[in-house]
Design a protein around this motif. Structure first.
Motif, PDB file in Angstrom:
ATOM      1  N   ARG A 227      70.067  16.543  33.753  1.00 40.70           N
ATOM      2  CA  ARG A 227      68.972  15.657  33.337  1.00 40.70           C
ATOM      3  C   ARG A 227      69.238  15.141  31.914  1.00 40.70           C
TER       4      ARG A 227
ATOM      5  N   ALA B  70      67.609  14.626  29.148  1.00 41.34           N
ATOM      6  CA  ALA B  70      67.180  15.335  27.936  1.00 41.34           C
ATOM      7  C   ALA B  70      67.980  16.611  27.712  1.00 41.34           C
TER       8      ALA B  70
ATOM      9  N   ASP C 156      58.501  24.215  27.397  1.00 48.04           N
ATOM     10  CA  ASP C 156      58.401  25.506  28.076  1.00 48.04           C
ATOM     11  C   ASP C 156      58.301  26.622  27.037  1.00 48.04           C
TER      12      ASP C 156
ATOM     13  N   SER D 217      63.009  13.978  33.394  1.00 46.41           N
ATOM     14  CA  SER D 217      63.931  13.682  32.296  1.00 46.41           C
ATOM     15  C   SER D 217      64.523  14.939  31.677  1.00 46.41           C
ATOM     16  N   GLY D 218      63.830  16.061  31.875  1.00 47.70           N
ATOM     17  CA  GLY D 218      64.301  17.302  31.264  1.00 47.70           C
ATOM     18  C   GLY D 218      63.640  17.623  29.939  1.00 47.70           C
ATOM     19  N   ALA D 219      62.755  16.744  29.459  1.00 51.04           N
ATOM     20  CA  ALA D 219      62.105  16.976  28.167  1.00 51.04           C
ATOM     21  C   ALA D 219      60.896  17.900  28.341  1.00 51.04           C
ATOM     22  N   VAL D 220      61.133  19.025  28.988  1.00 52.52           N
ATOM     23  CA  VAL D 220      60.042  19.936  29.281  1.00 52.52           C
ATOM     24  C   VAL D 220      59.621  20.688  28.020  1.00 52.52           C
TER      25      VAL D 220
ATOM     26  N   PHE E 275      59.448  16.082  33.524  1.00 52.70           N
ATOM     27  CA  PHE E 275      60.142  17.002  34.437  1.00 52.70           C
ATOM     28  C   PHE E 275      61.399  16.354  34.982  1.00 52.70           C
TER      29      PHE E 275
END
Lengths: 94, 998, 383, 196
Positions: free
Chosen positions: B894, B896, C372, C367-370, C365
Motif C-alpha cells: 500500500r 503509505a 493503529d 492507502s495504508g495510512a492507518v 485503509f
C-alpha cells in the motif's frame, strides 16, 4: 455463551478465540490484476450483519480446530458450527 | 434469655412463636452495643427482637430509616458487617444470618446514627431534587471543582469499603444439569420433586439458608399440616435423591447466553470467618438444559407521606417476622393494603397478640370473609381509605393519618404494614432480552417472551395461590424433565388452598402532602417524579437517569413499578406502552472477589517456569516477567552496586569469554509434512524451501495487512521437517496463525504443526569460548568445528544418550550456539553447562545483557516489532521475496507503507559522551521547536554498551538511513532528559559479522 | 440538514452546527430516546493520552472543550479532573508510555511519568506486595478525569434545542434517498424527510445505515460491558488503568466504583455480554486492588461499539455526495464527544475536514495510512 | 568433561512440588505419573486410519476418545490429533514414527508435559472448581477424553480405569501454577500425595 465444537462437544466461550467474518477464510487470488483492491476488501470491509453471521472461531483451549460458526448477532443463539477445513479435506478416522 | 434483652420476641409456646432455635442464643453487636438473638434469626429479626428500630440513614436526606422488608429487596436496613479487612459495606440486615459474635455498624451517618449532622440536608431539600447535580453547584465556575464536588463526594456513597486486601478466598466452580430449579418456594419444590423423581439431573438453588420460600413465613397448610413441614419433607426427599443437588444459600443472579446461569453460593457468610480451606463464597457457572424459574414475587409498597419512617414495613415482611422468626415488629399496627393478601397480615398480627388498629383498603368493597375475620379479631375496617401521612422520627412511627372519603383520622400506631400487591421476579427472564408483559389482572409485569429453555412457575409467573403454585410448579418440573428425555409417573398433588389474592392498583396516595418516597434508598420522592415530568424526562430511561430511581443497591425492586406507573399517570400512557426497565445481571449484588476466585494477587495468571528456574533462583537471579514466563533478568554478585554494574559485567564476560542464557521461553513449533517447505514460503516473507537440511535461517512473518508480526529462526532437520522458533511473547499467537493458514486457507497442504516449546530446554551459549565449552560438554567424539557445524548450522547430537539439538545461531553477535535438551534434563544440563562455563571464566547472563547485545548488533526485538512497523521500516525490506506470494505481501505494498518518509531504523549515540539515553524520547530536527509538527520519530530501545563504552540506542526516524551522521534532538520531557544525539548505523558491534562466524 | 443519531456525537454535532456555523435548520433524528446510545452507557472517562499523530491533536481539542463545557452550555456536566493514571509493569511498557507522554507534550497536553513510589503515594491501596505483574509506575494525565455522561447528552440537547435544532425521538431511518450518487433525503418510520446534507452519527448501527447507501464499511459491531459497584465512601481518587490486564476504574460522585475491561470480542448487536469478561475484569480488579473483594458488583450493562479496523474513528465524506460519516469510535467515543461534534459539524457545514480530524479518512485503509495505537492490525476485537 | 563427572539427572515435571503424605481419609489422592513416554501424533493423510489398523490391528474411534492398544494409550485430542502415552522407558515417538511412516507427524513430548493421577471420593467436587466440562458419569464415560482449560491452564483430561480417578496432563512449565490451584482447591477435602 457455549459453542458446539464438532469435535469436543459443547464448550464454554473461554476456550475459544474469535477472529471474525467467515469470509476471512476466502483469501483473494494474489495474482489477480486487481489484487490490491480485493485484498483491501478482504482485510478491511465487513458486512457486519445484525442477524445470522458466519464467523471464524479457534478452539485453542480444546482441539485446536478452526471452526466456522453460524451465530445470530442479535440473540447470540448459535445455529451450528463446523470445522472450517472439512469442505476441502479428509478426516482422519474415516 | 430474658424478655428484657429481646422485648419483641414472641413467647415460646404461643399461638405464633416462630421457628428460631431458642436453645442456641447468639450474641452480636450493633454500633458497639451488645444484643442477643437465636440461631435461625437474621440480623434484622434479631434487631427487631431487641427493639432496635433505627438502622440507618438515607442516602440524600439522611432521614432515619428502619427495617422495611424481610428479604433481599431491602432498601433501608443497610449496615457495615464485620470489621477491619473483612468490613462489608451496604450489607442488608434482612439477609444476614445471625452468627455468634456478629459485628454490625450503621453507615452513612456522622457523627452517630441518632445524631446525624447531614440530616440538615432535609431542610435544604429543595436543593436536592431530581437532577440537582446538574443545575445546582454551578456558580461561580471555580466552585464546582474546588468546593462543590469535594463536598458531594464526601457526602456520597453509603458504607465504607475496607482498605486492606480481602483476607478470604473465593472459588469458581462449574455445574451441569438437565433441570435447574431456581427458588424453593411451593412452585420450586414441586418442580424439583417432579423433575427429580423422573431421574433427571436436577439442581435446586435457594437463596435462603432454608428451603421453603414463603412457606416458611405463612400459616398456610399443605396436606393438612403446617406448610413449612411440607418444605422440610420435600427437602429431605430431594436431598436423598442421588440425581438431585440441593444448593441452599445460593442465589442465581444471572441468565447468560446458551443457557448458562451465574450463581453465588455463600459458603461461609453465616459464620465469623471461613474455616481453613473453605472459601467465603463460591461462584458457580451452571449450564442447564432446562430451567424452571420459581423465584417468587416481591411485595410492592405504596407511595404516601412519611412512608419511609422506621416502622413502615411490607405487610408480608411482618408475617415473616412473626411466623418464621417469632418477633413482633410492632404492638399497635395499621395495615394499609390494596389487595386481599395484605389482610392476612392483620390476622397474623392479631394471632400473635398485637393490636391492629385498622385495615385500610382503598377498595370500596372486598371479600366478605376478609372483613368478617377482621372484625372477629377486633380490627377496624376502613374501606375506601388511604394513609396520607405517617408521623414519627428516629424512634419510629407514632401514628398514621388515614383519609376515608375525604375525612381524616389519626390512628396511633408503631407499625404500618403496607401492601400494594405483588411483583413477580421477572429478572431472569429479561437478562437475555425478553420483555415482560403487563397484566391488568395483577397490576404488574409478568414474564413475557422467555429465553430458550426457561419456564416460569408460581408467583414468579403471577400465579399467587398456593395450590396453583404447587400444581404449576409440578407441571413445569415434569415438562422440563421430559424435554431432557426423562418421565416420571404422575404423583398425587399435595392438598392446599388458593387463598384470595384480588388486587386493585394503587401506586401513590395523591392526597399526601408530606414527603412521599418512591425509591427509599435513593430518596426519590413523588415530587421528583412530577419534576422529571415537568422537565421533559418522561421516558422511563430518562426518569431513571434524571432522578436515579431504581439505581440504588436494591435496583428498584420495591420502587421501579410505582415510579413508572406514576409517570404513566402523568403522561397518560398505558403501562403496557410505558414498559419497564429491563434488569441486567446481577439480580442481586455479587462480591467482586467471587468473580475473581483463585485468580487474584500473584495467582492472577498462571506463571510459567523453565526447567532452569530453580537454578536461577539459587544463583541469585533477579527474575522478570516475560509474557507468561519468569526469566532471569540479571545475576547480581555481591559487591555490585546496581543492576547496570551487573549487566555490564555480564556483557563483557560474554563478549570476552563465554556466557550462558536460558532461552527456553522462545516458542518452538515442530512443522512436518511434504508441503512444510511450501507452507513456510507462504507464511514468511523470505524463502525456506531453499534452506538446506541441517541449516537454520532467520525469518520474518507479516500479518495479512502487511505489518510485521514476528521473527525468529527456523531450522530444517529433514526434507519434510522444520522447527520454527518464535518470540516468547508471540508464541501462542503464531501457533494460532499457522493453524489458521493451514486449516482455513490451505487445507490441501500436507503439513502439520505442534508446539514443542515445552519438550525442550534451550540454552544460548555465547562468546569466544562457546565452542570450547560445548566441546567439553559433548566430549572429544563430537566435532564442533566450523566445517562440521558452520554458522547457521544445526545438528541433532546425542549427549550421554540424551538426544540434543545444537543450533549455531547468534542473537548476541558472538560465536554462539543454542543447545536444546529434553526438559527433564534441563536443570541438570544447565548445572553442567554452568560448571564448565564458570571454569572457563564465563558467567550466566539474563535478559538485560541479552538485550544490550542485541541492541549493539542492531537486531530488532519487541520494542521495534510493535505491530506498527513494516519490514522496510526495520531495514528488513530486502528479505521480502519478489518472486512469490506470502501472507501480507499485497497489503505491504500500500502506498503509505511504501512511502520513503516513513520512520526507519537507525542507531543513535549521545552527543555528550557518557550521557544516558532514554527510550520513548521523540526525535526532532536539531534546533527545532518541541512541537508536534517537528516530530520525526522516536527512540525504541537503549542500552549502556560496555563494548562502545557509552549509551547507544535504536530509533525509528523519518528517512533515517539517509541521515547517518546528522545531529538531531531527542526530546524526553517525561524523564527531563532532552539532549542532542547523532544518527548512525544501527549495528554498533562487528558489522561484518566476523565474530559470529569465528 | 439531517443528523442521524441523537447520541452524544449526534447531539454535539447538531449543537455545533447551530453554534459554530449558524446552521439551525437541522433535524436530529433518533431511533430511540435521546442520549440512549453509548453516551448513556459508558464509564464516563475523559482524557487525551493518545500516542499517534492524527489522534493526539483531536483528543486534546476534545479535552479542552470539556474544560469549558459547563460555562458553554450553562449546565453542569460534572467534569471532574481528578487525573487518569495508566500503570506500567515492565521496562518496555514504561518506555512505550514515555513515548506516549512525550507525544502528548509535543501536542501541548499534560503528561507525567510516575515511578513506583509516586504511584504508591497517590494510590497506596494498590497491590504493591503480592502482584503477578508488579506495578513499576504510571503515566499520569492530571487533566483527565470523568464527566457525568447523561448530563453531557442533556446539556448538548438543551443547547441545540435552544438554537432551533429539531430533535425527533422514536424516529428510525429505514432508507436513504439517493439520486445520481447524491443523497437527497431519508425515509423514516415517521415519514420521508428531504435533506440537502445527511450526517450519520450512529455508532452501533453504522453498517446498517451504510448499507442503505450501498457502502460496505471497515466496521464491526461489538459489545463492551461495564460495571458499577454499590455506593461507597470515597476510595479511588481518579481513573486508574491496569497495565497487565483489562481493567480500569474510577469512582462516581455517587460513590459507585465504575469499572470495565475488554470488549466481549465477537460481533454482537445484543447489548449484553457474557461471564468470561465479567470474570476477567474482576480478576484484574482483584489483582490490582485486592481490597475490593467484598465490594459488590451492583449492575452491568453492555453497549454496542463501532469497532474499526485500526481502532481509530472515521469522520469523513463518503462516496455518496452530501452523505457524511462519523463512526468507528471503538470504545473511546465518550471522551471524543465535543471534538467529534465540533469536527463533524465543520465537515458537514464546510465540506472540508477539520484539521484536527483530517486523518480520520475512510480511504486510509486502502492507502495504508492507518492510525493503529495498539499495533493490533486489522482485527477489530483486538483494538 | 569427564564421563564420571557428568551426571545428568532427570527431573520429573512435579519435582519439588509434590511431597508425599497427607491424611489417610483424604478426599483427594494425587500421584504424579512420572515414567510416561509421550508423543503427539498428527495424521497427515487419509491413509492414516489404515496405517494404524495395519500397525496395531485396531480401528481408531473418532472424537475425543481413549483407546489402549499394545500398552499404548491413544487419546483423541483433535480431528487429526492424538496424544499417545506409554509407561516405561521404551521410546514411544520413534516406535510410532516407524509404524506410521509418512501417514503421521510424530513429535516426542515425553518431557513437555506433567501428568497427574487425581482420585478419591471428592475428585469430581475438586475438578468442578476448575474444569468447565461435565464430568458426571452420565456425561463423561470411561473412555472419554477432554482437552480443556482449567484455572487458565490448558489441560488434557481422561478417566483412568477407576470411576473416581482422572489423569490430567498439562504443559510442564505450568505444573507449579496448576499445583497451586489444585492444592488450594483440595484443602477442604483433605489431600494426600502418594508416590507412584
Amino acid at each position: 455463551m457455549r459453542i458446539p465444537c464438532p469435535f469436543c462437544g459443547v464448550r464454554d466461550l473461554t476456550e475459544f478465540t474469535y477472529l471474525g467474518d467467515a469470509s476471512l477464510a476466502q483469501r483473494p487470488d494474489p495474482a489477480s490484476p486487481d489484487a490490491a483492491a480485493r485484498f483491501h476488501e478482504y482485510v478491511h470491509l465487513r458486512d457486519n450483519p445484525a442477524g445470522l453471521h458466519d464467523e471464524l472461531w479457534y478452539h485453542g483451549g480444546g482441539c485446536r480446530s478452526w471452526l466456522t460458526v453460524t451465530r445470530n448477532t442479535r440473540t447470540h443463539v448459535i445455529e451450528g458450527a463446523k470445522l472450517t477445513r472439512t469442505s476441502k479435506s479428509w478426516t482422519a478416522t474415516s | 434469655m430474658s424478655d428484657m434483652a429481646q422485648p419483641n420476641r414472641l413467647p415460646a409456646g404461643g399461638a405464633i412463636e416462630g421457628r428460631v432455635d431458642r436453645n442456641r442464643p447468639l450474641a452480636f453487636t450493633f454500633d458497639g452495643k451488645s444484643y442477643s438473638g437465636y440461631a435461625g434469626d437474621t440480623l434484622a429479626s434479631a434487631l427487631i427482637a431487641a427493639g432496635v428500630k433505627l438502622i440507618g440513614r438515607s442516602f440524600k436526606y439522611h432521614r432515619p430509616r428502619g427495617i422495611f422488608s424481610a428479604g433481599p429487596e431491602e432498601p433501608n436496613a443497610l449496615i457495615e458487617l464485620r470489621g477491619g479487612a473483612r468490613r462489608e459495606p451496604n450489607t442488608r440486615a434482612t439477609t444476614i444470618e445471625l452468627y455468634d459474635g456478629l459485628e454490625a455498624a450503621s453507615q452513612n451517618r456522622w457523627p452517630s446514627l441518632a445524631f446525624d449532622i447531614l440530616a440538615i440536608n432535609q431542610i435544604a431539600s429543595p436543593l436536592f431534587v431530581g437532577g440537582f447535580y446538574y443545575k445546582t453547584f454551578m456558580w461561580p465556575a471555580s466552585f464546582w471543582e474546588k468546593v462543590y464536588e469535594p463536598l458531594i463526594r464526601r457526602a456520597a456513597g453509603l458504607g465504607r469499603a475496607s482498605e486492606s486486601p480481602d483476607p478470604d478466598h473465593y472459588e469458581k466452580a462449574y455445574a451441569f444439569c438437565d433441570v435447574l430449579v431456581v427458588g424453593s418456594g411451593p412452585a420450586g419444590l414441586a418442580a424439583a420433586l417432579a423433575a427429580g423423581r423422573s431421574g433427571a439431573r436436577v439442581i435446586l438453588c435457594e437463596d435462603d439458608a432454608q428451603l421453603g420460600g414463603r412457606l416458611l413465613s405463612e400459616r398456610q397448610t399443605i396436606d393438612d399440616a403446617p406448610a413449612h413441614l411440607f418444605a422440610a419433607a420435600a427437602g429431605g426427599e430431594l436431598r436423598s435423591l442421588p440425581n438431585v443437588c440441593v444448593m441452599s444459600r445460593t442465589q442465581v443472579f444471572g441468565a447468560y447466553d446458551s443457557e448458562v446461569y451465574g450463581a453465588l453460593e455463600r459458603v461461609a457468610d453465616h459464620v465469623t470467618a471461613p474455616a481453613a480451606g473453605v472459601p467465603r463464597q463460591r461462584f458457580w457457572h451452571i449450564a442447564a438444559k432446562r430451567c424452571v424459574n420459581a423465584m417468587g414475587a416481591t411485595e410492592r409498597p405504596i407511595v404516601f407521606g412519611g412512608n419511609d419512617r422506621p416502622g413502615v414495613m411490607l405487610a408480608s415482611a411482618v408475617r415473616t417476622y412473626l411466623n418464621r422468626f417469632g418477633v413482633l415488629p410492632g404492638r399497635k399496627a395499621v395495615v394499609f393494603t390494596t389487595n386481599d393478601d395484605g389482610w392476612r397480615t392483620a390476622a397474623d398480627l392479631v394471632a400473635a397478640g398485637a393490636q391492629v388498629e385498622a385495615v385500610v383498603d382503598p377498595r370500596a368493597s372486598v371479600d366478605e370473609n376478609l372483613t368478617k375475620a377482621a372484625a372477629a379479631g377486633g380490627v377496624r375496617v376502613l374501606l375506601g381509605g388511604y394513609i396520607v401521612n405517617v408521623t414519627g422520627g428516629a424512634r419510629g412511627v407514632t401514628s398514621a393519618i388515614v383519609s376515608v372519603a375525604g375525612k381524616r383520622q389519626i390512628l396511633t400506631a408503631d407499625l404500618v404494614a403496607v401492601s400494594g400487591g405483588w411483583n413477580p421476579q421477572v429478572a431472569l427472564t429479561t437478562h437475555r432480552g425478553g420483555k415482560p408483559r403487563w397484566s391488568d389482572a395483577l397490576s404488574t409485569f409478568v414474564p413475557g417472551d422467555l429465553p430458550d429453555g426457561m419456564t416460569v412457575a408460581g408467583a414468579a409467573n403471577g400465579d399467587l395461590g398456593l395450590a396453583e403454585s404447587l400444581r404449576k410448579g409440578s407441571e413445569a418440573g415434569a415438562a422440563a424433565a421430559a424435554a431432557c428425555g426423562f418421565s416420571a409417573a404422575p404423583a398425587p398433588q399435595p392438598r392446599a388452598e388458593d387463598e384470595p389474592t384480588a388486587v386493585a392498583p394503587l401506586w401513590h396516595v395523591a392526597e399526601s402532602r408530606h414527603k412521599a418516597f418512591v425509591d427509599l434508598q435513593n430518596d426519590v420522592t413523588a415530587d421528583d417524579i412530577t419534576l422529571a415530568h415537568a422537565e421533559g424526562f418522561r421516558s422511563i430511561e430518562h426518569l431513571k437517569r434524571y432522578t436515579t430511581l431504581g439505581m440504588a443497591t436494591d435496583q428498584g425492586k420495591t420502587s421501579n413499578l410505582n415510579g413508572h406507573a406514576m409517570m404513566a399517570a402523568l403522561t397518560g400512557q398505558a403501562m403496557s406502552d410505558v414498559g419497564t426497565i429491563l434488569s441486567r445481571p446481577p439480580h442481586q449484588p455479587v462480591a467482586i472477589g467471587a468473580f475473581a476466585g483463585h485468580h487474584r494477587d500473584r495467582h492472577f495468571r498462571p506463571t510459567r517456569h523453565t526447567a532452569g528456574h530453580a537454578w536461577a533462583l539459587e544463583n541469585g537471579a533477579v527474575m522478570v516477567e516475560a509474557g507468561p514466563w519468569l526469566r532471569p533478568q540479571y545475576f547480581p554478585r555481591s559487591g555490585e552496586k546496581d543492576w547496570l554494574t551487573t549487566v555490564v559485567r555480564e556483557v563483557r564476560t560474554v563478549r570476552s569469554v563465554v556466557g550462558v542464557c536460558d532461552v527456553s521461553t522462545l516458542g518452538r513449533i515442530d512443522i512436518q509434512g511434504r508441503d512444510a517447505a511450501a507452507f513456510l514460503d507462504r507464511v514468511y516473507v523470505n524463502t525456506f524451501s531453499t534452506l538446506p537440511v541441517g541449516k537454520a535461517r532467520y525469518g520474518v512473518m507479516l500479518r495479512e495487512d502487511g505489518f510485521v508480526m514476528d521473527d525468529g529462526t527456523t531450522s530444517r532437520f529433514a526434507e519434510d521437517h522444520y522447527v520454527m522458533s518464535t518470540t516468547t511473547a508471540n508464541a501462542a499467537k503464531i501457533m494460532q496463525h499457522l493453524e489458521f493458514c493451514h486449516q482455513a486457507l490451505w487445507p490441501e497442504l500436507d503439513v502439520s504443526m505442534v508446539s514443542v516449546t515445552e519438550q525442550w530446554s534451550q540454552y544460548a551459549v555465547a562468546g569466544p569460548k562457546a565452542r570450547e565449552l560445548l566441546m567439553q560438554l559433548y566430549g572429544p567424539d563430537v566435532d564442533l568445528s566450523n566445517d562440521a557445524l558452520p554458522y547457521m548450522g544445526c545438528r541433532e547430537i546425542p549427549l550421554r544418550g540424551i538426544p540434543t539439538r545444537l543450533f549455531r545461531i547468534s542473537f548476541s553477535g558472538e560465536l554462539a550456539y543454542e543447545l536444546a535438551v529434553p526438559a527433564r534434563y534441563g536443570a541438570a544440563v544447565l548445572e553442567a553447562l554452568m560448571a564448565l562455563c564458570g571454569a572457563l571464566g564465563g558467567c550466566p547472563y539474563g535478559t538485560e545483557a541479552q538485550s544490550v547485545m542485541r541492541i549493539e548488533k542492531g537486531h530488532v526485538a519487541g520494542n521495534e516489532l510493535n505491530g506498527q512497523t513494516v519490514a522496510r521500516d526495520l531495514g528488513l525490506g530486502r528479505m521480502m521475496s519478489t518472486k512469490r506470494d506470502y501472507i501480507g505481501r499485497v497489503m505491504a505494498g500500500r502506498p503509505a507503507l511504501m512511502a520513503p518518509d516513513r520512520p526507519t531504523l537507525v542507531g543513535i549515540r549521545p552527543v555528550e559522551k557518557g550521557r544516558r539515553l532514554t527510550a520513548g524520547a521523540h526525535i526532532l530536527p536539531g534546533g527545532a521547536a518541541a512541537v508536534a509538527a517537528n516530530d520525526q520519530g522516536y527512540v525504541t530501545s537503549v542500552a549502556y554498551s560496555p563494548t562502545c563504552e557509552g549509551w547507544i540506542g535504536l530509533a525509528l526516524v523519518v528517512n533515517g538511513p539517509a541521515r547517518h551522521g546528522e545531529r538531531v534532538h531527542a526530546f524526553d520531557a517525561m524523564r527531563n532528559n532532552d539532549q542532542d544525539v547523532v544518527i548512525c548505523s544501527p549495528v554498533f558491534v562487528d558489522p561484518e559479522g566476523v565474530r559470529l562466524r569465528g | 440538514m439531517v443528523v442521524v443519531g441523537a447520541g452524544g456525537h449526534g447531539l454535539a454535532t447538531a449543537y455545533y452546527l447551530a453554534k459554530n456555523h449558524g446552521i439551525s435548520n437541522v433535524a436530529l433524528i433518533e431511533k430511540g430516546w435521546l442520549g440512549g446510545g453509548n453516551v448513556g452507557r459508558n464509564t464516563t472517562i475523559i482524557r487525551s493520552n493518545y500516542l499517534l499523530p492524527g489522534n493526539e491533536a483531536f483528543y486534546e481539542q476534545s479535552l479542552k472543550l470539556w474544560e469549558g463545557l459547563e460555562q458553554d452550555f450553562n449546565y453542569n456536566a460534572m467534569v471532574s479532573q481528578r487525573g487518569v493514571l495508566n500503570l506500567y509493569h515492565s521496562d518496555a511498557q514504561r518506555d512505550a508510555y514515555a513515548r506516549r507522554g512525550n507525544a502528548m507534550r509535543l501536542h501541548g497536553a499534560d503528561a507525567e511519568l510516575l515511578d513506583r513510589n509516586a504511584v504508591k503515594a497517590m494510590a497506596p491501596f494498590l497491590n504493591f506486595d503480592d502482584a503477578r505483574f508488579p506495578i513499576q509506575g504510571g503515566l499520569l494525565q492530571r487533566r483527565g478525569g470523568t464527566a457525568r455522561h447523561d448530563a453531557v447528552a442533556w446539556g448538548f440537547a438543551r443547547g441545540a434545542s435552544d438554537r432551533g435544532v429539531d430533535i425527533i425521538e422514536n424516529c428510525e431511518v429505514v432508507g436513504l434517498a439517493i439520486e445520481d450518487g447524491r443523497v437527497v433525503g431519508l425515509k423514516t418510520t415517521r415519514g420521508d424527510i428531504k435533506a440537502k446534507k445527511v450526517g450519520l452519527a450512529v455508532a452501533g448501527a453504522t453498517s446498517q445505515l451504510g448499507a442503505m447507501a450501498g457502502l460496505r464499511l471497515p466496521i464491526e459491531s461489538h459489545v463492551l460491558q461495564a460495571f458499577v459497584s454499590e455506593g461507597l465512601k470515597p476510595l479511588v481518587p481518579g481513573v486508574i488503568t491496569f497495565g497487565a490486564g483489562h481493567f480500569y476504574v474510577s469512582q462516581s460522585d455517587k460513590g459507585g466504583l465504575v469499572f470495565g475491561g475488554d470488549i466481549d470480542g465477537y460481533n454482537s448487536y445484543a447489548r449484553r455480554g457474557n461471564l468470561p469478561v465479567v470474570e476477567d475484569v474482576c480478576e484484574s480488579g482483584m489483582a490490582l486492588m485486592p481490597m475490593i473483594g467484598r465490594v459488590r458488583l451492583l449492575r452491568s450493562w453492555g453497549g454496542l461499539m463501532d469497532m474499526s479496523m485500526d481502532g481509530s474513528p472515521i469522520i469523513d465524506r463518503t462516496p455518496v455526495e452530501n452523505l457524511f460519516l462519523n463512526c468507528g469510535w471503538c470504545y473511546g467515543g465518550f471522551k471524543a464527544t465535543p471534538a467529534s461534534g465540533w469536527c463533524f459539524a465543520h465537515l458537514i457545514a464546510t465540506g472540508q475536514s477539520h484539521p484536527n480530524a483530517a486523518a480520520y479518512r475512510l480511504d486510509r485503509f486502502a492507502s495504508g495510512a492507518v492510525i493503529d495505537e495498539k499495533g493490533a492490525g486489522a482485527q477489530p476485537n483486538l483494538h | 568433561m569427564a564421563d564420571a563427572a557428568l551426571q545428568l539427572k532427570a527431573r520429573s515435571a512435579f519435582d519439588g512440588l509434590l511431597v508425599p503424605g497427607g491424611p489417610k481419609d483424604a478426599g483427594i489422592v494425587v500421584t504424579e505419573r512420572k515414567d510416561l513416554q509421550i508423543a503427539t501424533v498428527i495424521a497427515r493423510s487419509s491413509g492414516f486410519a489404515e496405517a494404524i489398523k495395519t500397525a496395531y490391528g485396531i480401528a481408531l474411534p473418532s472424537g475425543p476418545k481413549r483407546i489402549v492398544v499394545h500398552e499404548i494409550t491413544l487419546l483423541g485430542t483433535g480431528p487429526r490429533a492424538w496424544f499417545a502415552l506409554r509407561a516405561g522407558e521404551r521410546p514411544l515417538a520413534s516406535d510410532l514414527e516407524q509404524s506410521l511412516g509418512e501417514h503421521a507427524a510424530v513429535a516426542d513430548q515425553s518431557d513437555g508435559y506433567g501428568v497427574l493421577r487425581v482420585s478419591g471420593a471428592k475428585v469430581r467436587a475438586l475438578l468442578a472448581k476448575g474444569v468447565p466440562i461435565d464430568l458426571h458419569p452420565r456425561a463423561f464415560a470411561a473412555d472419554d477424553v477432554a482437552v480443556t482449560v482449567c484455572s487458565h491452564i490448558g489441560i488434557m483430561l481422561w478417566r483412568s480405569d477407576a470411576d473416581s480417578s482422572f489423569d490430567i496432563a498439562m504443559f510442564r512449565s505450568l505444573c507449579g501454577s496448576f499445583w497451586s490451584w489444585l492444592s488450594e482447591s483440595a484443602e477442604e477435602f483433605g489431600l494426600r500425595v502418594e508416590a507412584e
